[in-house]
Design an enzyme around this catalytic site. Structure first.
Site, short mmCIF file in Angstrom:
data_model
loop_
_atom_site.label_atom_id
_atom_site.label_comp_id
_atom_site.label_asym_id
_atom_site.label_seq_id
_atom_site.Cartn_x
_atom_site.Cartn_y
_atom_site.Cartn_z
N TYR A 162 -22.22 45.78 34.35
CA TYR A 162 -21.26 44.99 33.59
C TYR A 162 -20.28 44.20 34.46
CZ TYR A 162 -21.64 45.99 28.61
OH TYR A 162 -22.02 46.03 27.30
N ASP A 340 -31.49 58.91 28.03
CA ASP A 340 -32.27 58.79 26.79
C ASP A 340 -32.28 60.10 26.00
OD1 ASP A 340 -34.58 57.95 29.18
OD2 ASP A 340 -34.43 59.99 28.44
N ASP A 364 -21.57 52.25 26.78
CA ASP A 364 -21.50 51.24 25.73
C ASP A 364 -22.43 51.64 24.59
OD1 ASP A 364 -20.74 48.91 24.53
OD2 ASP A 364 -22.09 47.63 25.68
#
Ligand code: NAP
Length: 476
Positions: A162, A340, A364
């Site tokens: 980011y 995950d 996020d």
């Protein structure tokens, strides 16, 4: 003494100071607030009403927030001029008073600022984005047992992909970078074999530093230390099985921090397993103990067996006395999960998690996923916290089509205010609001967004009406 171009600070009140990254809060703190654009005109008055009423009720006049209105976004441009989305006055006020709260802001178009939220995080080095996700009874949710989820996502704010260090595929710098990597950097590595970056790729850089990771994980562990029982638990979320030197390093630096700086108050999942599975028999050899903690020990290579024996010895020497015989259960558990799998687990076994420490991108995703389980973003609060400042904020945007209609849900900013009160150590006032908000929702006194999802549908209350309902239900 701070000076302002267009603002006049409040006459009374005292500034919050920071010592070693922690706020020192007076009984009359001056708190700058940014009303916010769009629905900020509705949400802010509702929020202020609830916060002031809670502080008054909890402390009977001995504590009081002294509000200081400052400007950002469209409202700032109206006062300071075109493109003045983030005036110096506002930065001075936040720098001087340390803790601030804001409503949603329009993302500027033009004027050189990509996002006001990102700019504030960078200017004040607010390196932790904190987003609690818990369920309020009665909130419509797509899940069968949303009440089982109660997590706090700690998302690193300043590093990772980011940072925006990236080049478009057609950029000549990118073409040159790819050439340099393919011809020089990759061949020199030795371990990357014949790997090549495909021509025509865009390139983004994913920096993850030890300093950045550890200062962030430190705050997550400190937060867990303030929690009770099983909630004293930090999970390092990462994709280190694939990205070993960024995501994997984040995990390793987290464990290093937990087992050095926080040695007296932390235990890792592996250590707790070893301590719990050792024989309660001092005459048993190291190897005998290693057999107990590692099923299949005898089938391992001698090197692996030696590693396990050493691990057992290290754990016993370091923390056998302080953490053994179940003493670790009072400490902060630190474990890690692949990113995950955490998406599955917050849905299938949510009660097993508490503080999730993540890098930027994973955080996020996971914070929105967790918010969805408990009823969506309308009720999700957030905070950006650093060592010398903290800004509490809505996680949703300005929802312009609802602006000025007194109908939007103020829950996200009200709950950001709850986070702010907790951060200030004003837990009694925070608890009143949480109880009031829970009871208002359980009583089906909700704004349109929740009312339309309830079965059967209920008649919505207004934005200000919801604030009044929260205040009315302070007793729970
Ligand atoms: P948005 O403002 O979040 O609104 C999208 C939709 O989400 C709304 O139309 C509404 O849905 C629902 N919603 C938003 N806030 C709500 C609330 N408090 N209560 C209930 N429902 C709510 O997203 P956007 O329209 O994409 O963005 C508008 C502006 O906000 C843009 O300039 C964007 O960049 C900015 N933005 C700012 C922030 C921030 O300041 N943190 C965050 C995101 C976006 P329904 O109409 O279906 O009810």
């Amino acid at each position: 003494m701070a000076t302002y171009e267009k603002l006049t600070p409040p006459v009374g009140g005292t500034a919050i100071r920071f010592e070693s990254g922690q706020p020192i809060v007076p009984d009359d703190p001056i708190i700058p607030f940014i009303r916010g654009d769009g629905t900020g005109v509705d949400i802010w008055p509702a929020t202020q009403r609830v916060l002031d009423a809670a502080v008054a009720k909890a402390y009977g006049g001995t504590r009081k927030i002294v509000w200081f209105k400052v400007y950002a976004g469209d409202e700032a441009c109206e006062l300071y001029g075109t493109y003045q989305y983030l005036p110096e006055d506002t930065l001075t006020a936040i720098r001087t008073y340390g803790v601030a709260i804001k409503g949603p802001l329009t993302t500027p178009i033009g004027g050189g600022i990509r996002s006001l939220n990102v700019a504030l995080r960078q200017i004040f080095d607010l390196y932790c984005c904190v987003r609690p996700c818990r369920y309020y009874e009665g909130t419509p949710s797509p899940h069968k047992r949303p009440q089982d989820l109660d997590v706090i996502v700690y998302r690193e704010n300043t590093e990772d992909i980011y940072m925006g260090i990236e080049w478009a595929a057609e950029d000549p710098v990118c073409v040159e970078l790819i050439h340099h990597f393919n011809e020089v950097v990759i061949p020199a590595n030795g371990k990357l074999g014949k790997r090549r970056i495909p021509e025509g790729s865009g390139i983004g850089i994913k920096p993850v530093s030890k300093f950045g990771s550890q200062r962030h994980i430190r705050k997550a562990i400190q937060h867990a230390m303030r929690l009770e029982g099983d909630k004293r638990h930090v999970t390092l979320v990462h994709k280190g099985n694939i990205m070993k030197f960024t995501e994997g390093a984040f995990r390793d630096w987290g464990y290093e921090l937990a087992t050095s700086e926080f040695r007296d108050v932390c235990v890792t999942e592996r250590e707790s397993w070893i301590l719990d599975n050792l024989a309660n028999d001092p005459s048993l050899s190291l190897e005998g103990n290693a057999r107990l903690i590692e099923p299949g020990y005898d089938a391992l290579t001698p090197e692996k067996q030696a590693t396990i024996c050493n691990e057992v010895k290290d754990v016993l020497d370091a923390i056998g006395h302080s953490h053994g015989e179940g003493r670790w259960k009072r400490m902060v558990m630190v474990d890690d999960r692949i990113a995950d799998s955490i998406f599955q687990q917050i849905q299938t076994r949510p009660q097993e998690y508490s503080v999730l420490a993540t890098l930027n991108l994973n955080g996020d995703y996971v914070s929105d996923a967790a918010a969805a389980v408990v009823g969506g973003l309308g009720m999700a609060p957030g905070a950006n916290i650093g060592d010398t400042a903290a800004i509490f904020e809505a996680t949703h945007g300005t929802a312009p089509k609802h602006a000025g209609l007194d109908r939007i849900n103020p829950g996200s900013v009200i709950l950001s205010g709850v986070m702010m009160l907790e951060y200030m150590g004003w837990g009694e006032a925070a608890a009143l609001i949480t109880a009031g908000l829970s009871a208002a929702i359980a009583n089906q006194e909700v704004t349109y967004d929740l009312a339309r999802l309830m079965e059967p549908r209920v008649e919505p209350v207004s934005c200000s009406g919801f604030a009044e309902a929260v205040v009315r239900h302070f007793g729970g």
